[in-house]
Design an enzyme around this catalytic site. Structure first.
Site, mmCIF file in Angstrom:
data_model
loop_
_atom_site.group_PDB
_atom_site.id
_atom_site.type_symbol
_atom_site.label_atom_id
_atom_site.label_comp_id
_atom_site.label_asym_id
_atom_site.label_seq_id
_atom_site.Cartn_x
_atom_site.Cartn_y
_atom_site.Cartn_z
ATOM 1 N N GLU A 304 -16.291 -7.982 -14.826
ATOM 2 C CA GLU A 304 -16.364 -7.480 -13.447
ATOM 3 C C GLU A 304 -16.657 -5.985 -13.418
ATOM 4 O OE1 GLU A 304 -13.234 -8.334 -10.664
ATOM 5 O OE2 GLU A 304 -13.889 -10.381 -10.392
ATOM 6 N N HIS A 333 -12.673 -23.080 -36.637
ATOM 7 C CA HIS A 333 -13.080 -24.478 -36.766
ATOM 8 C C HIS A 333 -13.934 -24.908 -35.568
ATOM 9 C CE1 HIS A 333 -10.418 -25.069 -40.226
ATOM 10 N NE2 HIS A 333 -9.731 -24.106 -39.636
ATOM 11 N N LYS A 447 -18.029 -15.213 -1.928
ATOM 12 C CA LYS A 447 -16.914 -15.238 -0.958
ATOM 13 C C LYS A 447 -17.468 -15.535 0.439
ATOM 14 C CE LYS A 447 -13.398 -12.202 -2.925
ATOM 15 N NZ LYS A 447 -12.702 -10.934 -2.825
HETATM 16 O O1 PA5 Z 1 -10.327 -7.459 -10.121
HETATM 17 C C1 PA5 Z 1 -10.478 -7.706 -8.945
HETATM 18 O O2 PA5 Z 1 -10.624 -6.815 -8.086
HETATM 19 C C2 PA5 Z 1 -10.462 -9.136 -8.438
HETATM 20 O O3 PA5 Z 1 -10.387 -10.034 -9.495
HETATM 21 C C3 PA5 Z 1 -9.285 -9.352 -7.512
HETATM 22 O O4 PA5 Z 1 -8.100 -9.065 -8.191
HETATM 23 C C4 PA5 Z 1 -9.236 -10.783 -7.003
HETATM 24 O O5 PA5 Z 1 -10.447 -11.093 -6.352
HETATM 25 C C5 PA5 Z 1 -8.089 -10.971 -6.034
HETATM 26 O O6 PA5 Z 1 -8.180 -10.052 -4.999
HETATM 27 P P1 PA5 Z 1 -6.946 -9.715 -4.077
HETATM 28 O O7 PA5 Z 1 -5.909 -9.055 -4.917
HETATM 29 O O8 PA5 Z 1 -7.483 -8.821 -3.018
HETATM 30 O O9 PA5 Z 1 -6.449 -11.019 -3.530
#
Ligand code: PA5
Length: 478
Positions: A304, A333, A447
């Site tokens: 990310e 393995h 989303k």
């Molecule tokens: O790293 C990130 O920003 C995302 O993985 C969020 O943690 C995830 O989408 C969850 O978001 P939120 O904490 O707003 O529910």
């Protein structure tokens, strides 16, 4: 106050060995000192960028300071954890992504591998579950094993708008309410200080929920050392001060702008150079079941943070390398054949442990069968370590780049060091790539499409578009 003695901290130092990345061992397949020299000034700039901006909320770099600014929060968390441990038999995290991976990783690393199956006395705290998905089968499985009356739910969502987390919340809230149980007594919110739906829900209940703040400048994947990770860890009896002290210790080790002296900058520089060479797969392979989920957590952190279309100048770069999780020795393995003989497109990160929590002697037996008899008299620790060393060596002999991060033992202090090392590696790599490491625009389209498909108000146009463009052509379905 310093954590344990200086000597103890020194003995617990996490180290990086990158001999098998270098031409000295790999010949023309390896990196050279001159390649490091060639990016010296870029590395210094990356270091300066992180040093100059650390702590800045507006750049999502608040995570660099979590070890230094949470004394009061830690005290509050420890008090809450104490009462949760007393009152509840189950503790469930509702969250996803960055709001779930850290808590699961720390649980797996620092608690008994069959924690939930231990008798209550040996366990010492509530059973622990993390709902990191919206698979209905998984939710039902959870509901089959917990007793809502005896459960504390920690709803973790920075935005309070994540459909998955809010779905989990709605299901649990409905169950609690139907049983006549008070939501604020059974739920703790970890969320933004002022914004988001969890705040609105809390207001509806007259501000009665216990709340922890997910600080503004801390993104989900960098949040394990704030209340997101600290509360679940404290409920499990994990030494959260040790985790923070470990992170601070690693911060100290990363204080120089030199590739040779700063382990995180060194890891970043190696990944950066190898990316330019077309090595686009970053494998993480811990040789420890306790550290298995560090690879899951790291995959999110890396993917990310670094998978970005544009650089900071708006140029299309499609940056990033693909993180892959693997486990030693299990994947010897399964995956290692590919790593050894497949394309030269990978860099492998081993995570090794010097002293496992237990050694497990291998008894003598079958001495008349040489293939079996040679094992007797050794320990499982010796075996796993020999296989770890042998795999790194064999990969090096096959011209495959690999480096090893070694933890003297797995404890809160070394885990804190490891997390901070990997976070800093990611931040430096992002700076070297000249990208925004701390946003995730690519996740947004999915989303929005989900909102449209489920008929959320305001997404009607996207729904129509999906109906037209996204309609599958039966010609391409077999
Ligand atoms: O790293 C990130 O920003 C995302 O993985 C969020 O943690 C995830 O989408 C969850 O978001 P939120 O904490 O707003 O529910």
């Amino acid at each position: 106050m310093a954590y344990k003695t200086k000597e103890w901290r020194g003995n617990m130092r996490v180290t990086v060995d990158y001999n098998y990345m270098m031409s000295k061992t790999l010949g023309d397949k390896g990196l050279t000192d001159s390649q490091f020299k060639a990016i010296k000034s870029q590395a210094e700039e990356a270091f300066d960028f992180v040093a100059k901006n650390r702590g800045k909320d507006e750049l999502f770099m608040g995570w660099t300071e979590l070890m230094y600014n949470q004394d009061e929060i830690v005290a509050d968390i420890l008090a809450t954890a104490k009462s949760v441990r007393k009152k509840f038999k189950y503790f469930v995290v509702l969250g996803i992504g960055g709001s779930a991976l850290g808590p699961i990783m720390a649980f797996n690393a620092l608690k008994h591998l069959h924690y939930n199956e231990l008798p209550p006395k040996k366990r010492g705290g509530p059973k622990f579950y993390v709902e990191d998905n919206v698979d209905p089968v998984r939710m039902q499985a959870l509901l089959d094993v917990i007793v809502p009356e005896e459960t504390c739910f920690n709803v973790i969502s920075k935005s309070g708008a994540t459909s998955e987390t809010m779905t989990q919340f709605l299901i649990i809230a409905d169950i609690l309410e139907k049983k006549g149980l008070s939501l604020p007594e059974h739920m703790i919110f970890t969320t933004d200080e002022k914004r988001g739906n969890l705040i609105k829900i809390d207001e509806k209940y007259g501000g009665k929920f216990k709340k922890y703040v997910l600080p503004d400048g801390v993104g989900g994947r960098f949040s394990e050392l704030c209340p997101v990770g600290l509360l679940p860890a404290a409920v499990l009896g994990i030494d959260i001060k040790g985790m923070l002290a470990g992170a601070a210790y690693m911060d100290g080790l990363c204080s120089k702008p030199s590739i040779a002296k700063n382990p995180a900058l060194c890891l970043a520089a190696m990944q950066y150079i190898t990316m330019q060479q077309g090595k686009n797969i970053n494998v993480m392979m811990p040789y420890s079941d306790n550290l298995k989920l560090v690879a899951d957590w790291y995959c999110q952190l890396w993917a990310e943070s670094l998978g970005k279309a544009l650089d900071l100048d708006g140029k299309v770069v499609n940056a990033g390398t693909t993180p892959v999780k693997s486990l030693g020795v299990t994947d010897q393995h399964s995956q290692v054949q590919l790593y050894t003989e497949g394309p030269f497109d990978k860099v492998i990160t081993f995570i090794s442990v010097k002293n496992y929590a237990t050694e497990m002697p291998i008894p003598h037996g079958c001495e008349d069968i040489p293939d079996v008899g040679f094992l007797g008299g050794h320990t499982m620790q010796e075996l796993i370590q020999a296989e770890n060393t042998a795999t790194g060596y064999a990969l090096m002999k096959a011209g495959r780049m690999n480096y090893t991060i070694t933890l003297p033992e797995v404890n809160a202090f070394t885990l804190g060091q490891l997390m901070f090392l990997l976070e800093m590696q990611t931040a430096y790599t992002g700076a070297l790539l000249n990208i925004n490491t701390f946003n995730q625009p690519g996740v947004e389209n999915g989303k929005i499409a989900t909102f449209a498909l489920l008929g959320k108000k305001g997404y009607e146009a996207q729904k129509r578009e999906i109906a037209e463009v996204g309609e599958p052509d039966s010609k391409y379905i077999v």
